[in-house]
Design a protein around this motif. Structure first.
Motif: not given
Length: 107
Positions: A48-55, A58-60, A65-77
């Protein structure tokens, strides 16, 4: 707690111990659930940020980062996922064991 008389000293100590253990498990599961839900929001926030106006560099990086954040962080014990669903399963199992022990002590 099942076999001691209510309102006795031992019942008070058992119930306070139970309350302390429940609060500890509750906080772990609550914060584990919050970490998982907030980690799902990170990718959407970057999108939702304006990432497309950066260099280009940074866009890459943000796209990766967006692709890696598709998998949520899950805490395990151990092999348990720390979440509110785990808390409810712990409470259900505890109640089942308590009910079974109560039936055994009645007989």
């Amino acid at each position: 707690m099942v076999v001691v008389p209510p309102f006795s000293v031992e019942f008070f100590w058992d119930s306070s111990y139970f309350t302390c253990m429940f609060i500890q498990i509750f906080f772990y599961c609550w914060y584990g659930h919050n970490v998982t839900s907030k980690s799902q929001d990170i990718g959407r926030a970057v999108y939702m940020s304006n990432f497309y106006v950066s260099d280009l560099k940074t866009r890459k990086a943000l796209i990766i980062f967006m692709e890696r954040s598709k998998r949520p962080l899950i805490l395990r014990c151990g092999f348990f996922t720390v979440s509110l669903a785990t808390l409810t399963s712990i409470l259900r199992s505890s109640y089942s064991y308590m009910a079974m022990l109560q039936q055994l002590y009645k007989e």
